[in-house]
Design a protein around this motif. Structure first.
Motif, PDB file in Angstrom:
ATOM      1  N   UNK A   1       0.826  -1.209   0.000  1.00 29.31           N
ATOM      2  CA  UNK A   1       0.000   0.000   0.000  1.00 29.31           C
ATOM      3  C   UNK A   1       0.853   1.249   0.000  1.00 29.31           C
ATOM      4  N   UNK A   2       0.521   2.235  -0.794  1.00 28.37           N
ATOM      5  CA  UNK A   2       1.334   3.447  -0.807  1.00 28.37           C
ATOM      6  C   UNK A   2       1.180   4.197   0.517  1.00 28.37           C
ATOM      7  N   UNK A   3       2.291   4.678   1.025  1.00 25.04           N
ATOM      8  CA  UNK A   3       2.232   5.343   2.324  1.00 25.04           C
ATOM      9  C   UNK A   3       2.691   6.781   2.192  1.00 25.04           C
ATOM     10  N   UNK A   4       2.136   7.486   1.217  1.00 22.54           N
ATOM     11  CA  UNK A   4       2.655   8.829   0.975  1.00 22.54           C
ATOM     12  C   UNK A   4       2.165   9.868   1.989  1.00 22.54           C
ATOM     13  N   UNK A   5       1.116   9.592   2.712  1.00 23.57           N
ATOM     14  CA  UNK A   5       0.647  10.629   3.642  1.00 23.57           C
ATOM     15  C   UNK A   5       0.758  10.159   5.090  1.00 23.57           C
ATOM     16  N   UNK A   8      -2.074   7.952   6.268  1.00 20.42           N
ATOM     17  CA  UNK A   8      -1.987   6.526   5.915  1.00 20.42           C
ATOM     18  C   UNK A   8      -0.988   5.803   6.805  1.00 20.42           C
ATOM     19  N   UNK A   9       0.103   6.511   7.117  1.00 24.77           N
ATOM     20  CA  UNK A   9       1.122   5.878   7.964  1.00 24.77           C
ATOM     21  C   UNK A   9       0.530   5.578   9.333  1.00 24.77           C
ATOM     22  N   UNK A  10      -0.186   6.572   9.882  1.00 19.69           N
ATOM     23  CA  UNK A  10      -0.785   6.381  11.194  1.00 19.69           C
ATOM     24  C   UNK A  10      -1.755   5.212  11.150  1.00 19.69           C
ATOM     25  N   UNK A  24       7.376  10.889  14.915  1.00 16.83           N
ATOM     26  CA  UNK A  24       7.788   9.618  14.318  1.00 16.83           C
ATOM     27  C   UNK A  24       7.144   9.468  12.935  1.00 16.83           C
ATOM     28  N   UNK A  25       5.886   9.847  12.856  1.00 15.28           N
ATOM     29  CA  UNK A  25       5.167   9.745  11.583  1.00 15.28           C
ATOM     30  C   UNK A  25       5.828  10.658  10.544  1.00 15.28           C
ATOM     31  N   UNK A  36       8.707   0.982   3.179  1.00 17.85           N
ATOM     32  CA  UNK A  36       9.861   0.186   3.603  1.00 17.85           C
ATOM     33  C   UNK A  36      10.301   0.625   5.011  1.00 17.85           C
ATOM     34  N   UNK A  37      10.344   1.947   5.223  1.00 18.77           N
ATOM     35  CA  UNK A  37      10.770   2.452   6.538  1.00 18.77           C
ATOM     36  C   UNK A  37       9.843   1.930   7.633  1.00 18.77           C
ATOM     37  N   UNK A  38       8.543   1.989   7.338  1.00 16.54           N
ATOM     38  CA  UNK A  38       7.580   1.537   8.341  1.00 16.54           C
ATOM     39  C   UNK A  38       7.834   0.074   8.727  1.00 16.54           C
ATOM     40  N   UNK A  39       8.092  -0.746   7.708  1.00 20.43           N
ATOM     41  CA  UNK A  39       8.373  -2.165   7.990  1.00 20.43           C
ATOM     42  C   UNK A  39       9.579  -2.283   8.918  1.00 20.43           C
ATOM     43  N   UNK A  40      10.609  -1.497   8.598  1.00 24.51           N
ATOM     44  CA  UNK A  40      11.835  -1.578   9.414  1.00 24.51           C
ATOM     45  C   UNK A  40      11.574  -1.139  10.842  1.00 24.51           C
TER      46      UNK A  40
END
Ligand code: D5M
Ligand code: FE
Ligand code: ZN
Length: 550
Positions: A1-5, A8-10, A24-25, A36-40
């Protein structure tokens, strides 16, 4: 899923059970490949962690030395203030939404269009309803830029942990004595009153005054009103003639509220002919407190998670909006009860439940709370659908429920509570007594369409639930927590699921609507709820803008 905003990250983090610091967001969003960053980050953090910090993100990105980096937000906060003000006051988008969005058939009420017993200055700058919507209504904000150390939130009058009542008769005596003490003090300076026993021994024809709780109201054969007042020494009957200019006040009286009367005793000294009537009231000269900086609070109520009618999409849009730049001054979220639908609250309620287990309802509610930015302060009180005792004052949620809702670290207090937010005194009360006020008083003084007018009555009586024994259940305690000892600057309730606001002697009364569509019961009695509105209060001016998310 695209996490451009950031939104969406939250959401993605929330779906994995994490709440996140806004910084952090921002950091995740600023990387080249946020997904990728979120996964890490998720791999990197401790399994037991509930809240992802900027330090965690740095750690995952391989820079563990920096624990708590400053947040980069682009422009300075001071620039935003002006921009934000402009937007609030002149945005054509808001104006047009006002006309098309809420001007129509289901217009929520406020006193800007000239109410009855309200102050002439209706909600300054308020009375407008703005479209909230998702990120398209404002660019995603990096975070709340103001220094969190500027925040302050204190709670008074909270029964949580203080309850001593055993339900014995003696406790009722105590609580009414305390009510009389506190409210008679507010009336004492205005009349030269005597105790009931002293009045009983006065001679006919003398002037007299009494302060008492309303014990009985009866109409006489000739259409006058006999109001029996009670103080700590006894009772005395007071006659209000139907042609007196204040006879209309009798319509407003509720049993057990405290009033003062002045008049003359009859020839046989058996009753008092009333010449004037006084209520504890808010002084007309009252000047409300305001915050020292431009900061806002969102006032919401009656979320009813677990009901089939809970409007999750509207809530998500609201939560998304809180992540936008437009909402960056909204640093507080005050919730006035009914977080969940509960179980067994009303007959046949189970037919409309989406989640039948009360703890699962709170778990789901907690998930929805995680959508709210982690850098906002949240405070909540319980309502009649929540899993605490029904009798008022209601203590805040117990340890078990706090644990379930712990992710956001919200302040949990009793119903009612006087919450001082950066100097502004906000009286939070769920509002069960509003049903009673609306049932007892004439339509023009209190109705479901104008819930704020019912609130004015409570302000006038300086008590959140005067009448005992009807819909409102009272838990007898050492003292009467339901008295408004201090004048609040803002009075925030919910419960009746109707949006309405206005000012009473400079006190802003707001009933904030709900997040639950019409239930079968409400349909059967023609209650048309106002769903998905969030009144946004400027704490520095007490101006209010209502945003719509449904
Ligand atoms: O109640 C929301 C509003 O609807 C409030 O004015 C009470 C009324 N209500 C809702 N359901 C019922 C039933 N079953 N009986 C009587 N009154 C009701 P809330 O308690 O916030 O859901
Ligand atoms: Fe409710
Ligand atoms: Zn309720």
């Amino acid at each position: 899923m695209p996490l451009e905003t950031p939104v969406r990250i939250v959401r993605e983090l929330a779906a994995r059970g994490y709440n996140a610091e806004q910084a952090a967001v921002t950091l995740i969003a600023s990387t080249e490949r946020p997904g990728r960053t979120l996964e890490r980050v998720v791999e990197h953090v401790d399994d037991a962690a509930l809240r992802i910090t900027a330090g965690d993100v740095r750690g995952a990105l391989g820079d563990p030395a920096v624990e708590d980096p400053p947040v980069s937000t682009g422009e300075p906060a001071s620039n935003r203030t002006t921009e934000d003000d402009d937007r609030r006051d002149t945005s054509p988008e808001e104006t047009s939404e006002t006309a098309s969005g809420v001007g129509g058939e289901r217009s929520p009420r406020n006193d800007t269009d000239g109410g009855v017993d309200t102050s002439t200055s209706a909600v300054a700058g308020g009375g407008r309803t703005a479209a909230g919507g998702g990120p398209e209504h404002g660019s995603p904000a990096a975070s709340r830029t103001a220094d969190p150390s500027l925040r302050s939130l204190e709670v008074d009058g909270d029964v949580t942990g203080q309850s001593t009542g055993t339900g014995e008769y003696g406790d009722f005596v105590k609580v009414f004595r305390d009510r009389y003490e506190k409210l008679s003090k507010q009336l004492r300076g205005r009349v030269n009153h005597r105790p009931a026993t002293a009045i009983q021994s006065m001679s006919g024809g003398t002037d007299a005054a009494m302060v008492g709780l309303v014990n009985d109201i009866r109409s006489t054969k000739s259409g006058h009103w006999l109001v029996e007042l009670e103080d700590t020494t006894g009772t005395f009957p007071c006659l209000v003639m139907k042609d007196r200019e204040f006879a209309g006040f009798v319509d407003e009286l509720l049993l057990d509220e405290c009033i003062a009367v002045e008049g003359t005793l009859s020839d046989d000294a058996g009753i008092m002919f009333v010449d004037s009537m006084h209520f504890p009231d808010v002084p007309r000269t009252y000047s409300p407190n305001t915050a020292d900086r431009h900061v806002q609070a969102a006032l919401v109520s009656d979320i009813h998670v677990g009901s089939q009618e809970f409007e999750a999409d509207a809530w998500t849009r609201f939560a998304d909006w809180l992540h936008t730049e437009e909402a960056e001054r909204v640093e507080y979220l005050l919730i006035a009860g009914d977080m969940v639908e509960g179980v067994g609250v009303y007959p046949d309620q189970d037919e409309e439940l989406d989640i039948v287990d009360i703890y699962e309802q709170y778990e789901r509610f907690s998930e929805h709370l995680k959508d709210v930015p982690g850098d906002m302060e949240i405070l909540m009180i319980p309502g009649n659908h929540d899993a605490v005792r029904l009798a008022e004052p209601q203590p805040g949620f117990d340890e078990n429920l706090r644990e379930i809702m712990s992710a956001h670290d919200a302040r949990i207090t009793g119903n009612p509570s006087l919450v001082t937010v950066e100097g502004v005194r906000v009286l939070m009360y769920h509002g069960v007594s509003l049903d009673e006020v609306i049932a007892e008083l004439p339509e023009e003084k209190a109705s479901y369409d104008d819930p704020h007018k019912a609130m004015y009555q409570l302000l006038k009586k300086r008590h959140v639930a005067p009448q005992f024994g009807g819909k409102t259940r009272l838990a007898p305690e050492e003292k009467d927590y339901l008295v408004m000892e201090e004048v609040p600057d803002v009075f925030h309730t919910g419960h009746v699921h109707k949006l309405g606001w206005g000012k009473y002697h400079e006190v802003l009364a707001v009933n904030s609507g709900c997040w639950q569509a019409q239930t079968d019961f409400q349909k059967s009695v023609n209650i048309d709820p106002d769903v998905g509105y969030a009144p946004i209060l400027d704490l520095d001016t007490l101006d209010m803008t209502v945003r719509k998310f449904a």
